[in-house]
Enzyme design. Structure first.
Site, PDB file in Angstrom:
ATOM      1  N   SER A  70      11.051 -46.046  12.063  1.00  0.00           N
ATOM      2  CA  SER A  70      10.672 -47.341  12.977  1.00  0.00           C
ATOM      3  C   SER A  70       9.638 -48.093  12.280  1.00  0.00           C
ATOM      4  O   SER A  70       9.532 -49.186  12.665  1.00  0.00           O
ATOM      5  CB  SER A  70      10.280 -46.803  14.156  1.00  0.00           C
ATOM      6  OG  SER A  70       9.141 -46.017  14.301  1.00  0.00           O
TER       7      SER A  70
ATOM      8  N   ASP B 116      13.266 -38.704  19.121  1.00  0.00           N
ATOM      9  CA  ASP B 116      12.708 -38.272  17.816  1.00  0.00           C
ATOM     10  C   ASP B 116      11.381 -37.349  18.218  1.00  0.00           C
ATOM     11  O   ASP B 116      10.190 -37.619  17.366  1.00  0.00           O
ATOM     12  CB  ASP B 116      12.244 -39.641  16.959  1.00  0.00           C
ATOM     13  CG  ASP B 116      12.073 -39.283  15.641  1.00  0.00           C
ATOM     14  OD1 ASP B 116      12.535 -38.065  15.174  1.00  0.00           O
ATOM     15  OD2 ASP B 116      11.641 -39.853  14.750  1.00  0.00           O
TER      16      ASP B 116
END
Length: 775
Positions: free
Chosen positions: A494, A605
């Site tokens: 990310s 995650d």
């Protein structure tokens, strides 16, 4: 006596059989089809229609004392959830009322006195009967099976999958208006298509002919869903949790609840505390305690338009609509004069961003407070109203901050003397108050900074929360704080994370997001503010964000010990007590996200890199909500698209099954087994250059085999050798047991995170640490 004793079992058996037959016969009376000429009575609870798959039930639904509605509801939800009502505005009596499918083809609802409450327009058609379909649609059919009438054409407050929503239908719950500042295109829609039709499918995707679309966060088949216009005026998509029978929100139209107009009544203001609450502005009080629908009423009466007035500024608050006048490029004083000279004006809104914008208000509806609003509302009050009243902006008590409200004086006949009538006594009092506040502030800061008398951490944390609220940062501010993004702390899918020092000397971690540049600033603010309101001791605190041009950054608290992987997989390692503490803290954080958080979040995650550690090695989960943020921002993304990190991802990602919170449970199982073993179980075993199986698969297989064979030596073989035998055997056994259950391939066999917390708490106080001398 013997005769009575011998007869008793027979009587009991007969009673049980009769009781069972009664209920089974009652259940069997539930019909799938209601033929013409028959009816259902409100007095017989077995008079119902059920869908072939038993998902939906149709009959009389209790809505109050001696009040019933002919409805369709979900059969298996914990609280029977109604999806359609025929007579929600005209309930019928609990005795004598019935729904009849008459021989002329009309379905008619009658009250106890025989009066018609509701009926279908099918009197001239060849109707053979009524039934509830597996979709939840109540239909009337002709002998050939053609649908003559259907409840799907007359929704109340709910849409079901594959139920069309057209320009001639509407959902009704409470008053709701879109943002008047957003025209059609600004809302991401189009007015060129005149068909006006929308539908959401069984996967959880909503699509409209005017290009409005969204998806459920748990998108996938096999989940019961409903799209409902709720009582507060917000549109929400719900999914049914089969384990609990409860509904979970998987999408909502307005993330900032205070922007749902009508949530508070007239003259009232909606404010986050952090949950939405209703408040009264200065000069007003609650109309009816416990009922905010009635809003606030003025504490004053208006004698005449020429009386003396004053204005109280309430920052970052606005009331939508009811504008008497709209002026651009105007000063605040000029705006005040417009309101002062108009007897109808109750307040004026002034926005300071760019050119001055002035809105004089004839009535005060739809009030809300937002840190993103670049202006203030100025309440027009008679000068006789208490001069020093503060704005009530927390639902119950005044906020005692010196800058929450600003007094401005005025009269209809002497506008040019505004401010000159303020008495010197008031100025002395005000100056003295400011001085006292400053002294208290300096003493408080000194006390907290020097740690005098061991200030409790909760108090210090509360002080930091008050003085450092979640806010928007400028890009240049974060660039300076990170010294042009010099010190990188880590990098993931990310984005990269950098250490920074803010102007107030707080150390922060600044995350530069990748792949979110297409989001508009208002959308990004709405999403991030939702994540920013999530607060738990085992979740990393978010201090704010930046959204400028293509820059999207998040600002988090900085944790000195960084991430778990840097300790668990390093040569030095960490002691067993700290490992168990991290395992329990991580479980608590995930349990909060899954079960307690107002905004339901699946992390997607979970891995050692996303478990950060403070100075006391308390676990704090980072990057929660980013999967949801990314999914909502991407119009083309699907939540079923594979996310996370290889080795920690649950099998359902690859199998394209619906994604639930159980994906986090699987990842957590891998992590705590790694904490026991001390190595990456997510890695694959290589032989001849090819991957044979994962370390996780082999570890679980060997442990299970040794346990089945009764070999107790598996504990010593399973535990990280770097601990040198110093660990708690009971805690090791519990963590391995929990980890193996969590990492099951079949997600239905995995526990929930709250049950994991309970399992670990059972051995939290185990103090005996095994040492080499105990062997």
């Amino acid at each position: 006596m013997r005769m009575e004793t011998s007869a008793s079992p027979s009587f009991t058996s007969f009673f049980v059989v009769a009781f069972s037959l009664f209920f089974s016969s009652s259940f069997s009376e539930a019909r799938n089809f209601l033929p013409r000429g028959s009816s259902l009575s409100v007095e017989h609870h077995s008079d119902i229609l059920v869908s072939p798959n038993r998902t939906f039930t149709c009959g009389f639904y209790w809505i109050g004392d001696n009040a019933y509605s002919f409805s369709v509801w979900f059969t298996n939800s914990k609280e029977r959830t109604v999806v359609w009502m025929a007579n929600r505005d005209r309930p019928v009596n609990g005795r004598g009322s019935r729904i009849s499918l008459r021989r002329n083809g009309a379905m008619v609802l009658t009250d106890v006195d025989g009066s018609t409450i509701w009926e279908t327009n099918t009197t001239s058609t060849d109707v053979s009967g009524a039934e509830v379909l597996d979709s939840g649609n109540l239909v009337l059919k002709d002998p050939r099976g053609k649908i003559i009438w259907q409840s799907f054409d007359f929704p109340t407050d709910t849409l079901l999958p594959n139920q069309f929503f057209t320009k001639s239908t509407k959902l009704i719950s409470s008053i709701y208006w879109p943002n008047p500042d957003f025209k059609v295109f600004a809302s991401g829609r189009t007015n060129y298509n005149g068909s006006r039709i929308a539908v959401f499918d069984e996967m959880g995707n909503f699509l409209s002919s005017d290009q409005l679309q969204f998806s459920a966060s748990d998108m996938g088949f096999g989940i019961l869903r409903r799209l409902t216009m709720d009582f507060d005026g917000n549109l929400r998509l719900y999914s049914l949790n089969n384990e609990t029978g409860l509904w979970e929100t998987t999408w909502e139209a307005m993330l900032e609840q205070c922007k749902v107009h009508g949530i508070c009544g007239r003259n009232a203001i909606c404010v986050y505390t952090p949950e939405p609450k209703c408040s009264c502005p200065p000069g007003y009080e609650v109309t009816e305690h416990g009922n905010w629908n009635k809003g606030c009423k003025p504490k004053f009466t208006i004698e005449n338009c020429s009386q003396e007035w004053r204005f109280v500024q309430v920052p970052q608050v606005d009331f939508y609509g009811f504008d008497l006048n709209y002026s651009q490029s105007i000063s605040r004083d000029s705006c005040l004069k417009l309101c002062l000279e108009d007897c109808r004006c109750a307040a004026f809104s002034y926005r300071v961003s760019g050119e001055g914008l002035c809105f004089t208000k004839s009535a005060l509806f739809n009030g809300y407070k937002s840190p993103n609003f670049p202006g203030s509302i100025y309440m027009k009050l008679p000068a006789s109203v208490g001069r020093f009243e503060s704005a009530i902006l927390n639902g119950t008590n005044p906020i005692c901050k010196s800058n929450d409200s600003t007094l401005m004086m005025g009269s209809s006949s002497m506008y040019d003397t505004i401010g000159k009538k303020v008495k010197w006594a008031y100025l002395y009092w005000f100056a003295s108050s400011i001085g006292v506040i400053e002294i208290l502030f300096i003493v408080s800061v000194w006390w907290l900074a020097l740690g005098i008398h061991d200030v409790p951490e909760s108090l210090a944390e509360g002080y930091r929360a008050i003085t450092s609220q979640f806010r928007k940062f400028s890009y240049s501010e974060l660039k300076r704080a990170t010294k042009n993004f010099k010190e990188e702390l880590g990098r993931g899918g990310s984005g990269a994370v950098y250490k920074g020092i803010l102007a107030d000397e707080r150390a922060v971690a600044v995350k530069r997001l990748a792949g979110l540049s297409y989001q508009g600033e208002d959308v990004f603010w709405a999403e991030v503010s939702t994540i920013g309101k999530i607060n738990h001791m085992n979740l990393v605190r978010m201090w704010g964000f930046c959204s400028e041009a293509n820059h999207r950054l998040l600002v988090y608290e900085y944790l000195e010990n960084q991430s778990l992987d840097k300790h668990l997989f390093s040569p030095s390692s960490i002691p067993w007590k700290q490992r168990f503490k991290v395992a329990l803290g991580t479980a608590k954080g995930l349990a909060y996200l899954h079960h307690e958080c107002l905004e339901w979040v699946i992390h997607c995650d979970v891995k050692p890199e996303n478990i950060l550690l403070d100075t006391e090695f308390e676990a704090k989960i980072s990057d929660f909500g980013l999967a949801k943020l990314s999914q909502r921002g991407d119009n083309n993304s699907e939540f079923s698209r594979i996310r996370g990190t290889k080795g920690y991802m649950a099998p359902e990602w690859a199998l394209n099954f619906p994604i639930t919170a159980k994906v986090d449970v699987y990842s957590y199982g891998v992590v705590i087994l790694e904490m026991v073993r001390g190595i990456r179980l997510s890695n694959f075993i290589m032989e001849d250059g090819e991957a044979q199986e994962s370390e996780l698969t082999r570890f679980v297989r060997l442990v299970k085999r040794k346990i089945e064979c009764g070999e107790e030596s598996w504990i010593e073989e399973a535990v990280d050798r770097r601990l040198n035998g110093e660990y708690c055997r009971r805690q090791v056994v519990k963590m391995v047991e929990v980890g193996i259950r969590c990492a099951e391939e079949d997600r239905d066999k995995r526990p929930t995170m709250d049950s994991v917390v309970q399992a670990l708490l059972e051995c939290e106080d185990e103090s005996k640490i095994r040492s080499p001398d105990d062997q």
